[in-house]
Design an enzyme around this catalytic site. Structure first.
Site, PDB file in Angstrom:
ATOM      1  N   LYS A  11     -26.929 -11.439  -1.864  1.00 31.63           N
ATOM      2  CA  LYS A  11     -27.639 -10.188  -2.148  1.00 31.63           C
ATOM      3  C   LYS A  11     -27.113  -9.115  -1.200  1.00 31.63           C
ATOM      4  O   LYS A  11     -27.428  -9.108  -0.011  1.00 31.63           O
ATOM      5  CB  LYS A  11     -29.156 -10.324  -1.966  1.00 31.63           C
ATOM      6  CG  LYS A  11     -29.872  -9.122  -2.607  1.00 31.63           C
ATOM      7  CD  LYS A  11     -31.189  -8.750  -1.994  1.00 31.63           C
ATOM      8  CE  LYS A  11     -31.133  -7.745  -0.885  1.00 31.63           C
ATOM      9  NZ  LYS A  11     -30.553  -6.437  -1.176  1.00 31.63           N
ATOM     10  N   GLU A  44     -28.719 -13.013  11.967  1.00 31.96           N
ATOM     11  CA  GLU A  44     -27.954 -12.137  12.882  1.00 31.96           C
ATOM     12  C   GLU A  44     -28.659 -10.794  12.836  1.00 31.96           C
ATOM     13  O   GLU A  44     -28.651 -10.126  11.798  1.00 31.96           O
ATOM     14  CB  GLU A  44     -26.508 -11.956  12.405  1.00 31.96           C
ATOM     15  CG  GLU A  44     -25.716 -13.235  12.241  1.00 31.96           C
ATOM     16  CD  GLU A  44     -25.369 -13.913  13.542  1.00 31.96           C
ATOM     17  OE1 GLU A  44     -25.589 -13.322  14.614  1.00 31.96           O
ATOM     18  OE2 GLU A  44     -24.916 -15.065  13.475  1.00 31.96           O
ATOM     19  N   GLU A  93     -33.660   0.189  18.962  1.00 34.11           N
ATOM     20  CA  GLU A  93     -32.338   0.367  18.351  1.00 34.11           C
ATOM     21  C   GLU A  93     -32.337   1.641  17.495  1.00 34.11           C
ATOM     22  O   GLU A  93     -33.169   1.780  16.597  1.00 34.11           O
ATOM     23  CB  GLU A  93     -32.037  -0.854  17.473  1.00 34.11           C
ATOM     24  CG  GLU A  93     -30.652  -0.841  16.865  1.00 34.11           C
ATOM     25  CD  GLU A  93     -30.393  -2.054  15.970  1.00 34.11           C
ATOM     26  OE1 GLU A  93     -31.306  -2.453  15.211  1.00 34.11           O
ATOM     27  OE2 GLU A  93     -29.273  -2.591  16.018  1.00 34.11           O
TER      28      GLU A  93
END
Ligand code: NAP
Length: 497
Positions: free
Chosen positions: A191, A267, A400
């Site tokens: 996907k 990840e 982030e």
């Protein structure tokens, strides 16, 4: 390899025929609902293609086909040397189409064409080829048991695996997932991110051309929230491999727990420290500190977004980085001279503006940037931005941004540098700049991160594992260690007395 100009690439882009349909059971097909979504070029806001918008019903079809292919053994039971041939042929086909793939990737992501040509597509080719080449060179084990018994330690593919990937390095991360999962005999449902489905769809057609049996690789474009969730919650998926944000990674862990405990490898995000000691080669460190954050528009999981500088040199050093940042001003992604392209979309652009505002309100001092750049109308461009006067407990130092925003934080000594570096929920990567060998080793050993770079940044190769500590993820992409994520270890005990 390419002396094409901006005009040449624009011409090629105008002539491109783009595939937007899903790839299921060896065919390009529309979503069962007939729905499509517009795929937008971040460089100018214009539509590139209509993309099949797959949902849970397409997931059912793809999972059934992938399971059937897996059970038939047409791929899973093929000798590794035969799987190798197909994967290497596939890598060769990617190489033949490298310029086309680089162009698709650049149009879809807003990334500079020089990067998609020489980094992203090159990395994908190398990854597939390396995994194909590796798989018939990996041996299983016989345990050192006593006579009269035999302990075999072998590996089995997981079965049907879903791979969910992000938009920042679509080709490269897709290859990191598909290389080892297919090489080890799994059937895979990919996907891609909704923003960047184009190269994933093209790869599927090339896989078929290379001889990958139907059903072994399915590519379903569609929204994470419905399609991704349906895949991740499905009882007939044995493993999921993911690259993306930490919040979504946590959801996938939950989906796994709520369904069948499918193996889950993640990840995730980062807020990586780049530590500069006063004894380093400061000119080189400054150039690399700029690259560490501004490469790929700052949309890099391993971006060196926290610049930790020994306090005695911080002003001098930040000035050098600001000078280097001038070489990273955004340009048209199709211009071969461009080093920084467009942010992926309006949402990401707004996130960058939000964090620039946060840093300003927290009292950080703007050194350069802090504003949009005008490059091509309709595109989302932002100037390389640096703040100093930042403390590690500020929001701008902890969260982030995923954009071209660097914060400089002073430290007193080695212990202080390590403490600040490790004071993060993330643990993906870290740079260390020093000419003191002992210090380099001492600091590297203390850092909580999956990748540590001494006197370089972004070092790596397919031979070396990549992944995160803490909330930057688990599992490893790349190297032979990646095979661990896609196989189950089986112990077979045989009485031979
Ligand atoms: P994201 O929002 O987490 O999306 C990643 C993928 O997950 C997309 O395909 C997305 O689909 C899908 N998704 C979203 N919600 C889902 C759900 N509920 N269930 C299943 N799938 C779902 O991340 P992103 O914004 O694309 O990428 C940026 C993030 O990736 C950053 O945090 C970055 O650090 C991280 N990253 C990490 C690495 C690494 O190797 N550690 C590498 C690159 C990027 P849609 O696109 O349809 O939303």
């Amino acid at each position: 390899m390419s002396d094409l100009t901006l005009a040449d690439w624009q011409q090629r882009a105008a002539e491109l025929s783009i595939e937007g349909r899903a790839f299921i059971n060896g065919e390009y097909v529309n979503a069962l609902s007939g729905k499509t979504t517009a795929d937008i070029n971040p460089a100018n806001g214009q539509k590139l293609a209509d993309i099949a918008c797959c949902g849970p019903e397409d997931a059912e079809l793809a999972i059934a086909g992938a399971r059937k292919a897996y059970q038939s053994g047409v791929w899973s039971k093929l000798p590794p040397a035969e799987r190798k041939k197909v994967i290497v042929r596939w890598a060769n086909l990617l190489e033949e189409h490298q310029q086309e793939l680089a162009l698709l990737e650049s149009l879809d992501c807003g990334k500079p064409i020089s990067d998609t040509l020489y980094v992203d597509s090159a990395s994908a080719i190398n990854t597939l080829r390396w995994n194909g080449e590796a798989v018939d060179k990996v041996y299983d084990e016989i345990a050192p048991t006593g006579p009269g018994e035999l302990g075999l330690v072998t590996r089995m593919p997981l079965g049907v695996v879903v791979a969910i990937v992000p938009w920042n390095f679509p080709l490269a991360t897709t290859a990191w997932k598909l290389g080892p999962s297919l090489a080890t005999g799994n059937s895979v449902i990919l996907k891609p991110a909704s923003n960047t489905p184009l190269t994933a769809l093209r790869l599927a057609g090339l896989a078929k051309e290379a001889g990958l049996p139907d059903g072994v690789l399915q590519v379903l474009p569609g929204p994470g929230g419905s399609l991704g969730e349906a895949l991740s919650l499905h009882m007939d998926i044995d493993g999921q491999t993911f690259t993306g944000s930490t919040p979504v990674g946590k959801m996938l862990m939950e989906y796994s727990a709520k369904s069948n405990l499918k193996r889950t490898f993640l990840e995730l995000g980062g807020k990586s420290p780049n530590i500069v000691f006063a004894d380093a080669d400061l000119d080189k460190a400054a150039k690399m500190a700029a690259l560490a954050i501004f490469y790929n528009q700052g949309e890099t999981c391993t971006a060196g977004s926290r610049l930790l500088v020994e306090e005695s040199i911080i002003d001098e050093f930040v000035a050098k980085v600001a000078e280097a940042a001038k070489g990273h001003m955004p340009g048209n992604p199709l211009d071969p001279n461009t080093v920084m392209g467009a942010l992926i979309d309006k949402k990401q652009f707004d996130t960058v503006e939000y964090y620039v505002d946060v840093a300003t309100k927290e009292g950080a001092e703007l050194v350069c940037g802090g504003k949009p750049a005008q490059v091509v109308e309709g595109g989302y461009y932002y100037e390389p931005t640096i703040f100093k006067g930042v403390r590690n407990n500020m929001q701008i130092a902890q969260e982030e941004v995923f954009g071209p925003v660097l914060v400089a934080i002073p430290f007193k000594d080695e212990a202080d540098a390590v403490a600040i570096a490790n004071d993060s929920i993330y643990g993906l990567a870290c740079g260390i700049w020093t000419n003191n060998l002992g210090r380099a080793h001492r600091v590297a050993a203390e850092i909580e991160a999956g990748s540590v770079w001494v006197n370089n940044y972004f070092g790596g190769d397919i031979t070396v594992p990549f992944g995160g500590f803490k909330q930057s993820g688990n599992g490893r992409d790349k190297s032979l260690h990646a095979f661990d994520d896609y196989t189950e270890l089986k112990s077979t005990w045989i009485d031979i007395s």
